[in-house]
Design a protein around this motif. Structure first.
Motif, PDB file in Angstrom:
ATOM      1  N   ARG A 107       0.836  -1.193   0.000  1.00  0.00           N
ATOM      2  CA  ARG A 107       0.000   0.000   0.000  1.00  0.00           C
ATOM      3  C   ARG A 107       0.876   1.249   0.000  1.00  0.00           C
ATOM      4  O   ARG A 107       1.953   1.265   0.586  1.00  0.00           O
ATOM      5  CB  ARG A 107      -0.913   0.007   1.237  1.00  0.00           C
ATOM      6  CG  ARG A 107      -1.868  -1.174   1.302  1.00  0.00           C
ATOM      7  CD  ARG A 107      -2.704  -1.129   2.552  1.00  0.00           C
ATOM      8  NE  ARG A 107      -3.590  -2.288   2.670  1.00  0.00           N
ATOM      9  CZ  ARG A 107      -4.416  -2.497   3.682  1.00  0.00           C
ATOM     10  NH1 ARG A 107      -4.444  -1.637   4.695  1.00  0.00           N
ATOM     11  NH2 ARG A 107      -5.189  -3.563   3.707  1.00  0.00           N
ATOM     12  N   GLU A 109       1.754   4.756   1.312  1.00  0.00           N
ATOM     13  CA  GLU A 109       1.592   5.472   2.572  1.00  0.00           C
ATOM     14  C   GLU A 109       1.989   6.927   2.377  1.00  0.00           C
ATOM     15  O   GLU A 109       3.022   7.230   1.773  1.00  0.00           O
ATOM     16  CB  GLU A 109       2.475   4.813   3.633  1.00  0.00           C
ATOM     17  CG  GLU A 109       2.306   5.367   5.024  1.00  0.00           C
ATOM     18  CD  GLU A 109       3.164   4.621   6.022  1.00  0.00           C
ATOM     19  OE1 GLU A 109       3.214   5.050   7.189  1.00  0.00           O
ATOM     20  OE2 GLU A 109       3.793   3.617   5.638  1.00  0.00           O
ATOM     21  N   SER A 129      -1.209   8.811   6.762  1.00  0.00           N
ATOM     22  CA  SER A 129      -2.317   7.940   6.358  1.00  0.00           C
ATOM     23  C   SER A 129      -2.341   6.646   7.153  1.00  0.00           C
ATOM     24  O   SER A 129      -3.375   5.990   7.244  1.00  0.00           O
ATOM     25  CB  SER A 129      -2.216   7.625   4.863  1.00  0.00           C
ATOM     26  OG  SER A 129      -0.981   6.966   4.573  1.00  0.00           O
ATOM     27  N   CYS A 130      -1.189   6.258   7.721  1.00  0.00           N
ATOM     28  CA  CYS A 130      -1.101   5.038   8.524  1.00  0.00           C
ATOM     29  C   CYS A 130      -0.926   5.417   9.993  1.00  0.00           C
ATOM     30  O   CYS A 130       0.095   6.005  10.366  1.00  0.00           O
ATOM     31  CB  CYS A 130       0.067   4.173   8.048  1.00  0.00           C
ATOM     32  SG  CYS A 130       0.313   2.674   9.025  1.00  0.00           S
ATOM     33  N   SER A 131      -1.900   5.082  10.823  1.00  0.00           N
ATOM     34  CA  SER A 131      -1.834   5.447  12.235  1.00  0.00           C
ATOM     35  C   SER A 131      -0.687   4.753  12.957  1.00  0.00           C
ATOM     36  O   SER A 131      -0.112   5.307  13.898  1.00  0.00           O
ATOM     37  CB  SER A 131      -3.162   5.108  12.925  1.00  0.00           C
ATOM     38  OG  SER A 131      -3.440   3.713  12.835  1.00  0.00           O
ATOM     39  N   THR A 132      -0.330   3.544  12.520  1.00  0.00           N
ATOM     40  CA  THR A 132       0.767   2.820  13.152  1.00  0.00           C
ATOM     41  C   THR A 132       2.090   3.559  12.958  1.00  0.00           C
ATOM     42  O   THR A 132       2.901   3.663  13.889  1.00  0.00           O
ATOM     43  CB  THR A 132       0.887   1.401  12.575  1.00  0.00           C
ATOM     44  OG1 THR A 132      -0.348   0.716  12.770  1.00  0.00           O
ATOM     45  CG2 THR A 132       2.000   0.625  13.270  1.00  0.00           C
ATOM     46  N   THR A 133       2.314   4.102  11.764  1.00  0.00           N
ATOM     47  CA  THR A 133       3.532   4.855  11.497  1.00  0.00           C
ATOM     48  C   THR A 133       3.581   6.116  12.351  1.00  0.00           C
ATOM     49  O   THR A 133       4.629   6.465  12.915  1.00  0.00           O
ATOM     50  CB  THR A 133       3.612   5.227  10.011  1.00  0.00           C
ATOM     51  OG1 THR A 133       3.694   4.038   9.238  1.00  0.00           O
ATOM     52  CG2 THR A 133       4.830   6.090   9.731  1.00  0.00           C
ATOM     53  N   HIS A 174      -4.016   9.858  13.666  1.00  0.00           N
ATOM     54  CA  HIS A 174      -3.299  10.081  12.414  1.00  0.00           C
ATOM     55  C   HIS A 174      -2.451  11.351  12.415  1.00  0.00           C
ATOM     56  O   HIS A 174      -1.864  11.689  11.387  1.00  0.00           O
ATOM     57  CB  HIS A 174      -4.283  10.124  11.237  1.00  0.00           C
ATOM     58  CG  HIS A 174      -4.899   8.797  10.926  1.00  0.00           C
ATOM     59  ND1 HIS A 174      -4.326   7.896  10.051  1.00  0.00           N
ATOM     60  CD2 HIS A 174      -6.029   8.201  11.388  1.00  0.00           C
ATOM     61  CE1 HIS A 174      -5.083   6.809   9.981  1.00  0.00           C
ATOM     62  NE2 HIS A 174      -6.117   6.968  10.778  1.00  0.00           N
ATOM     63  N   LYS A 246       4.381   0.823   1.585  1.00  0.00           N
ATOM     64  CA  LYS A 246       4.345   0.044   2.821  1.00  0.00           C
ATOM     65  C   LYS A 246       4.241  -1.431   2.492  1.00  0.00           C
ATOM     66  O   LYS A 246       3.325  -1.864   1.784  1.00  0.00           O
ATOM     67  CB  LYS A 246       3.154   0.476   3.678  1.00  0.00           C
ATOM     68  CG  LYS A 246       3.083  -0.228   5.029  1.00  0.00           C
ATOM     69  CD  LYS A 246       1.856   0.217   5.800  1.00  0.00           C
ATOM     70  CE  LYS A 246       1.758  -0.507   7.125  1.00  0.00           C
ATOM     71  NZ  LYS A 246       0.518  -0.137   7.862  1.00  0.00           N
ATOM     72  N   GLN A 273       2.714  -8.183  11.421  1.00  0.00           N
ATOM     73  CA  GLN A 273       3.335  -7.012  10.809  1.00  0.00           C
ATOM     74  C   GLN A 273       4.795  -7.307  10.545  1.00  0.00           C
ATOM     75  O   GLN A 273       5.514  -7.770  11.399  1.00  0.00           O
ATOM     76  CB  GLN A 273       3.221  -5.809  11.759  1.00  0.00           C
ATOM     77  CG  GLN A 273       3.677  -4.493  11.146  1.00  0.00           C
ATOM     78  CD  GLN A 273       2.790  -4.064  10.008  1.00  0.00           C
ATOM     79  OE1 GLN A 273       1.592  -4.248  10.073  1.00  0.00           O
ATOM     80  NE2 GLN A 273       3.365  -3.516   8.966  1.00  0.00           N
ATOM     81  N   LYS A 276       9.091  -2.131   9.080  1.00  0.00           N
ATOM     82  CA  LYS A 276       8.520  -0.820   9.025  1.00  0.00           C
ATOM     83  C   LYS A 276       8.085  -0.511   7.606  1.00  0.00           C
ATOM     84  O   LYS A 276       8.679  -0.912   6.664  1.00  0.00           O
ATOM     85  CB  LYS A 276       9.524   0.234   9.476  1.00  0.00           C
ATOM     86  CG  LYS A 276       9.831   0.125  10.968  1.00  0.00           C
ATOM     87  CD  LYS A 276      10.778   1.204  11.380  1.00  0.00           C
ATOM     88  CE  LYS A 276      11.121   1.154  12.842  1.00  0.00           C
ATOM     89  NZ  LYS A 276      12.033   2.204  13.246  1.00  0.00           N
TER      90      LYS A 276
END
Length: 276
Positions: A107, A109, A129-133, A174, A246, A273, A276
């Motif tokens: 995807r 990012e 756009s990616c909350s984890t990042t 975000h 990603k 996951q 990174k």
């Protein structure tokens, strides 16, 4: 053949060497039955099993048998063909995972950094756009506050005075907000805010220095700067846009063997996951 230490396969002219136990991960598969000479599709020629199938795609099947994970390159596109190969070998857990193509595709990012410089203070807001990042980046950024004498944010770091860590503002999952620089307090005393970004151990007060370290950190994390623009010339707000491909999550199966069972593999799907 199941007593052999290694098994050699020639798949479409591509040679593979593996252990019998690897091919027996799923006892009902054609690869496991091949070792007992129960499948005529596989011809034993000069001690090697030959099968007229795609050798390049079979390398992904071997990787799955060795790791019980589906992990494909970011530029991979032959999902349907690989699923068809998995069905041919009767590796139905693999075929089932490949049917979830949307989970396996990489995807794009997007990350945006907004920077505003106002007198001796600098303000930062990061959208992702990616909350984890964003969450991972927030864990690497620390803000500290302390009293400082003088009127320049280039004054040396007051090591003799303790600094108090301040929490980052998190308006949502975000984005994050923080600032650095000096703010008038009383007399010749100023409240100074320093920013540190791991793994760099420095505590920086100059907004331009913090911006440079932040952008360098994102570039090292695999992001690419795609555009810069001025959002507001009056408020001196600059915007830096980054993107990164990603890597998809690896899909994993867990093989459960129960006592007295026929050895049929039961698969459970989990997302793990990857990096990174």
């Amino acid at each position: 053949m199941s007593n052999q230490e290694v098994v050699v396969l020639s798949v479409g002219g591509v040679r593979f060497v593996t252990r019998p136990s690897t091919l027996q991960q799923f006892p009902e598969s054609r690869l496991a039955r091949m070792l007992s000479n129960d499948d005529r599709e596989f011809k034993l020629v000069n001690g090697e099993f030959f099968v007229d199938r795609d050798g390049t795609l079979f390398s992904y099947i071997m990787d799955f048998l060795r790791t019980l994970q589906v992990s494909l390159p970011t530029d991979f596109s032959d999902y349907q063909r690989l699923q068809r190969e998995a069905e041919f070998y009767r590796l139905y857990p693999l075929a089932d995972l490949l049917s979830q193509e949307h989970l396996l595709k990489p995807r794009l990012e997007i990350l945006e950094v907004r920077f505003s410089l106002q007198e001796m203070q600098a303000f930062f807001r990061i959208f992702g756009s990616c909350s984890t990042t964003v969450e991972t980046l927030a864990e690497r950024i620390s803000v500290f506050a302390g009293q400082q004498s003088g009127q320049s944010w280039n004054s040396p770091f007051p090591s003799q005075k303790p600094l108090v860590p301040l929490p980052l503002e998190r308006p949502s999952h975000h984005d994050m907000v923080f600032q650095c620089g000096t703010d008038y307090s009383a007399g010749d005393q100023f409240v100074a805010r320093y920013v540190s970004i791991k793994p760099d151990n420095r505590k920086l007060i100059n907004g331009s220095n913090v911006l440079g370290l932040l952008l360098d950190t994102l570039l090292k994390d695999g992001f690419h700067l795609i555009s810069t623009r001025t959002v507001s010339s009056q408020e001196k707000v600059e915007c830096y846009c980054f993107e990164r491909v990603k890597r998809p999550a690896s899909l994993t199966v867990t093989v459960n063997q129960t006592p007295g069972s026929s050895g049929i593999a039961q698969a459970k799907r989990n997302q793990v996951q990857k990096g990174k």
